[in-house]
Write an enzyme that holds these catalytic residues in place. Structure first.
Site, PDB file in Angstrom:
ATOM      1  N   GLY A  53       5.692  -2.441  -2.382  1.00  0.00           N
ATOM      2  CA  GLY A  53       5.793  -1.502  -3.018  1.00  0.00           C
ATOM      3  C   GLY A  53       6.872  -1.711  -3.873  1.00  0.00           C
ATOM      4  O   GLY A  53       6.956  -2.869  -4.785  1.00  0.00           O
TER       5      GLY A  53
ATOM      6  N   THR B 279       3.217   6.728   1.142  1.00  0.00           N
ATOM      7  CA  THR B 279       3.309   7.254  -0.100  1.00  0.00           C
ATOM      8  C   THR B 279       2.628   8.269  -0.758  1.00  0.00           C
ATOM      9  O   THR B 279       3.158   9.232  -1.624  1.00  0.00           O
ATOM     10  CB  THR B 279       4.391   7.074  -1.136  1.00  0.00           C
ATOM     11  OG1 THR B 279       3.971   5.902  -1.514  1.00  0.00           O
ATOM     12  CG2 THR B 279       5.299   6.013   0.120  1.00  0.00           C
TER      13      THR B 279
ATOM     14  N   THR C  41      13.828  11.026   0.580  1.00  0.00           N
ATOM     15  CA  THR C  41      12.990  12.172  -0.427  1.00  0.00           C
ATOM     16  C   THR C  41      13.485  13.169  -0.541  1.00  0.00           C
ATOM     17  O   THR C  41      13.975  13.987   0.198  1.00  0.00           O
ATOM     18  CB  THR C  41      11.886  11.463  -0.400  1.00  0.00           C
ATOM     19  OG1 THR C  41      11.098  12.784  -1.175  1.00  0.00           O
ATOM     20  CG2 THR C  41      10.989  12.119   1.762  1.00  0.00           C
TER      21      THR C  41
ATOM     22  N   TYR D 106       3.366  15.130   4.364  1.00  0.00           N
ATOM     23  CA  TYR D 106       4.784  13.758   3.908  1.00  0.00           C
ATOM     24  C   TYR D 106       6.003  14.011   3.608  1.00  0.00           C
ATOM     25  O   TYR D 106       6.992  13.239   4.743  1.00  0.00           O
ATOM     26  CB  TYR D 106       4.661  13.919   2.122  1.00  0.00           C
ATOM     27  CG  TYR D 106       5.353  12.396   1.661  1.00  0.00           C
ATOM     28  CD1 TYR D 106       5.331  10.918   1.854  1.00  0.00           C
ATOM     29  CD2 TYR D 106       6.304  13.459   1.020  1.00  0.00           C
ATOM     30  CE1 TYR D 106       5.850  10.133   1.377  1.00  0.00           C
ATOM     31  CE2 TYR D 106       7.401  11.895  -0.113  1.00  0.00           C
ATOM     32  CZ  TYR D 106       7.211  11.122   0.333  1.00  0.00           C
ATOM     33  OH  TYR D 106       7.756   9.857  -0.067  1.00  0.00           O
TER      34      TYR D 106
ATOM     35  N   LYS E 131       8.678  12.565   6.760  1.00  0.00           N
ATOM     36  CA  LYS E 131      10.062  11.409   6.513  1.00  0.00           C
ATOM     37  C   LYS E 131      10.653  12.512   6.612  1.00  0.00           C
ATOM     38  O   LYS E 131      12.179  11.626   7.481  1.00  0.00           O
ATOM     39  CB  LYS E 131      10.171  11.904   4.815  1.00  0.00           C
ATOM     40  CG  LYS E 131       8.784  10.809   3.608  1.00  0.00           C
ATOM     41  CD  LYS E 131       9.114   9.480   3.894  1.00  0.00           C
ATOM     42  CE  LYS E 131      10.095   8.688   3.796  1.00  0.00           C
ATOM     43  NZ  LYS E 131      10.583   8.032   3.065  1.00  0.00           N
TER      44      LYS E 131
HETATM   45  N1  LIG Z   1       7.899   7.315  -5.504  1.00  0.00           N
HETATM   46  C1  LIG Z   1       8.181   8.738  -5.456  1.00  0.00           C
HETATM   47  O1  LIG Z   1       8.457   9.114  -6.257  1.00  0.00           O
HETATM   48  C2  LIG Z   1       9.277   8.080  -3.922  1.00  0.00           C
HETATM   49  C3  LIG Z   1      10.136   9.146  -4.474  1.00  0.00           C
HETATM   50  C4  LIG Z   1      11.618   9.716  -2.931  1.00  0.00           C
HETATM   51  C5  LIG Z   1      11.886   8.692  -2.416  1.00  0.00           C
HETATM   52  N2  LIG Z   1      10.260   7.671  -2.257  1.00  0.00           N
HETATM   53  C6  LIG Z   1      10.467   7.052  -0.910  1.00  0.00           C
HETATM   54  O2  LIG Z   1      10.379   5.787  -1.427  1.00  0.00           O
HETATM   55  C7  LIG Z   1      10.470   4.717  -1.153  1.00  0.00           C
HETATM   56  C8  LIG Z   1       9.745   3.900  -2.015  1.00  0.00           C
HETATM   57  O3  LIG Z   1       8.512   4.605  -2.254  1.00  0.00           O
HETATM   58  P1  LIG Z   1       8.198   3.902  -3.617  1.00  0.00           P
HETATM   59  O4  LIG Z   1       7.856   4.389  -4.623  1.00  0.00           O
HETATM   60  O5  LIG Z   1       8.150   1.706  -3.639  1.00  0.00           O
HETATM   61  O6  LIG Z   1       6.250   3.645  -2.626  1.00  0.00           O
HETATM   62  P2  LIG Z   1       5.355   2.439  -2.916  1.00  0.00           P
HETATM   63  O7  LIG Z   1       5.044   1.708  -3.810  1.00  0.00           O
HETATM   64  O8  LIG Z   1       3.668   3.202  -2.194  1.00  0.00           O
HETATM   65  O9  LIG Z   1       5.836   2.158  -1.422  1.00  0.00           O
HETATM   66  C9  LIG Z   1       5.755   1.649  -0.359  1.00  0.00           C
HETATM   67  C10 LIG Z   1       5.224   0.413   1.013  1.00  0.00           C
HETATM   68  O10 LIG Z   1       5.075   0.738   1.631  1.00  0.00           O
HETATM   69  C11 LIG Z   1       4.093  -0.179   2.231  1.00  0.00           C
HETATM   70  N3  LIG Z   1       3.647   1.256   3.688  1.00  0.00           N
HETATM   71  C12 LIG Z   1       1.975   1.730   3.624  1.00  0.00           C
HETATM   72  N4  LIG Z   1       2.438   1.349   5.201  1.00  0.00           N
HETATM   73  C13 LIG Z   1       3.039   0.534   5.370  1.00  0.00           C
HETATM   74  C14 LIG Z   1       2.926   0.583   6.660  1.00  0.00           C
HETATM   75  N5  LIG Z   1       2.482   0.984   8.080  1.00  0.00           N
HETATM   76  N6  LIG Z   1       4.095  -0.826   7.026  1.00  0.00           N
HETATM   77  C15 LIG Z   1       4.848  -1.051   6.409  1.00  0.00           C
HETATM   78  N7  LIG Z   1       4.612  -0.800   5.350  1.00  0.00           N
HETATM   79  C16 LIG Z   1       3.363   0.395   4.770  1.00  0.00           C
HETATM   80  C17 LIG Z   1       3.189  -0.024   1.409  1.00  0.00           C
HETATM   81  O11 LIG Z   1       2.268  -1.114   1.285  1.00  0.00           O
HETATM   82  P3  LIG Z   1       0.547  -0.608   0.388  1.00  0.00           P
HETATM   83  O12 LIG Z   1       0.413  -0.387  -0.364  1.00  0.00           O
HETATM   84  O13 LIG Z   1      -0.040  -1.930   1.345  1.00  0.00           O
HETATM   85  O14 LIG Z   1       0.080   0.691   1.542  1.00  0.00           O
HETATM   86  C18 LIG Z   1       3.506   0.578   0.448  1.00  0.00           C
HETATM   87  O15 LIG Z   1       4.258  -1.324  -0.729  1.00  0.00           O
HETATM   88  C19 LIG Z   1       8.991   5.023  -0.041  1.00  0.00           C
HETATM   89  O16 LIG Z   1      10.343   5.410   1.472  1.00  0.00           O
HETATM   90  C20 LIG Z   1       9.758   6.551  -0.255  1.00  0.00           C
HETATM   91  O17 LIG Z   1       9.249   7.587   0.569  1.00  0.00           O
HETATM   92  C21 LIG Z   1       9.731   7.840  -3.220  1.00  0.00           C
END
Ligand SMILES: NC(=O)c1ccc[n+]([C@@H]2O[C@H](COP(=O)([O-])OP(=O)(O)OC[C@H]3O[C@@H](n4cnc5c(N)ncnc54)[C@H](OP(=O)(O)O)[C@@H]3O)[C@@H](O)[C@H]2O)c1
Length: 285
Positions: free
Chosen positions: A10, A63, A102, A126, A130
């Site tokens: 991710g 996400t 988050t 979501y 979370k």
């Molecule tokens: N993006 C934001 O603005 C934001 C803000 C606050 C918190 N967060 C948190 O930060 C963390 C990282 O987010 P990110 O921005 O890097 O999002 P991301 O790019 O969507 O990365 C999340 C990863 O988790 C994988 N995933 C999905 N379903 C899964 C499963 N069943 N088992 C294992 N892996 C799985 C996805 O793989 P696939 O792509 O193959 O589905 C993706 O590679 C998450 O916990 C998110 O909730 C993000």
């Protein structure tokens, strides 16, 4: 030290891989969803049991905030139940567990930045899934930690920096909301802080963001400025002006007080303008 990363492909996971690989003396299992689907209990227990990590960084999550509203079971299965599985597996091998969460656990109604000890009140599927994942981790694995972050951007994956640059290449004028506030947070900086907290095995909740609150309108202007474009091409709008409205409500105030870091004497991440400049340079040259 042996380290297992979930969600390793991710946006954040990719930079976590770099940060944990850099010191060179770690054995890292960077597991994407195909290698480790956190929703599958048997698989999680088998992969974790075989690798026997000292440390698990759980960044995997579903996400897609709006899609979670129309498929809540998938959100609960991945974000809540999946975190239960990771916590159970971490406990079984006595690994330290750090899970990423988050700002969407808050309703955003406060006018003050949210501290780690403020009552959550998630408004979206979501956010609720979370928050449930946080509880699974903290209650299911003694000594575990949760890092809440917000408005994540970086060189990998899709995010607001890339969206603004793409839209600016396609349109003369852009519109972004000016009534949602938060702190843009860059994955390189966030990954470094996660490294620090995880290696020190600090338990409990930590808010970790770059500093400097802004709105999406203000941030879009900053992105254009960093890219040498005219920030005047962005118009401010209200969330209510979005047509059609987005399925999942966003917190109006997403600003997280990094109080646990601050009060522990740990230096906070830089103002977001610094990593923004770096990221835009890397993206547009
Ligand atoms: N993006 C934001 O603005 C934001 C803000 C606050 C918190 N967060 C948190 O930060 C963390 C990282 O987010 P990110 O921005 O890097 O999002 P991301 O790019 O969507 O990365 C999340 C990863 O988790 C994988 N995933 C999905 N379903 C899964 C499963 N069943 N088992 C294992 N892996 C799985 C996805 O793989 P696939 O792509 O193959 O589905 C993706 O590679 C998450 O916990 C998110 O909730 C993000």
């Amino acid at each position: 030290m042996k380290i297992l990363l979930t969600g390793a492909n991710g946006q954040l996971g990719t930079d976590l891989q770099s940060v944990f690989a850099d010191p060179g003396h770690h054995d890292v299992l960077a597991a994407g969803r195909s290698r480790l689907d956190v929703a599958e209990r048997e698989q999680v227990l088998a992969v974790v049991g075989t690798f026997a990590p000292d440390l698990i960084i759980h960044a995997g999550a579903w996400t897609a905030v709006d899609a979670c509203e129309s498929d809540p079971d998938r959100a609960w299965k991945v974000n809540a139940l999946g975190s239960r599985h990771v916590a159970e597996a971490a406990r079984a091998v006595e690994a330290h567990l750090l899970a990423v969460s988050t700002d969407y656990v808050f309703d955003g109604a406060s006018t003050e930045p949210y501290r780690e000890w403020d009552a959550p009140n998630p408004q979206s599927v979501y956010g609720r899934s979370k928050l449930a994942g946080e509880l699974e981790v903290l209650e299911g694995c003694p000594g575990a930690s949760v890092v809440r972050t917000a408005w994540v951007c970086g060189a990998h994956g899709s995010n607001m920096v890339k969206t603004v640059l793409r839209l600016a290449a396609e349109h003369d004028r852009l519109r972004f909301v000016d009534d949602q506030r938060g702190c843009p947070t860059f994955t390189e900086d966030l990954a470094s802080m996660i490294y620090r907290l995880a290696v020190a095995r600090l338990p409990g909740r930590f808010h970790v963001t770059n500093q400097g609150p802004t709105t999406w309108f203000g941030f879009a202007q900053d992105v254009l400025r960093a890219a040498g474009r005219d920030p005047g091409m962005v118009d401010p709008i209200a969330t209510d002006d979005l047509k059609p409205p987005r399925p999942a409500p966003r917190p109006a105030n997403s600003v997280l007080d990094n109080a646990a870091l601050r009060l522990s004497g740990i230096p906070l991440l830089a103002d977001y303008h610094e990593p923004l400049e770096r990221t835009v340079r890397a993206l547009v040259g």
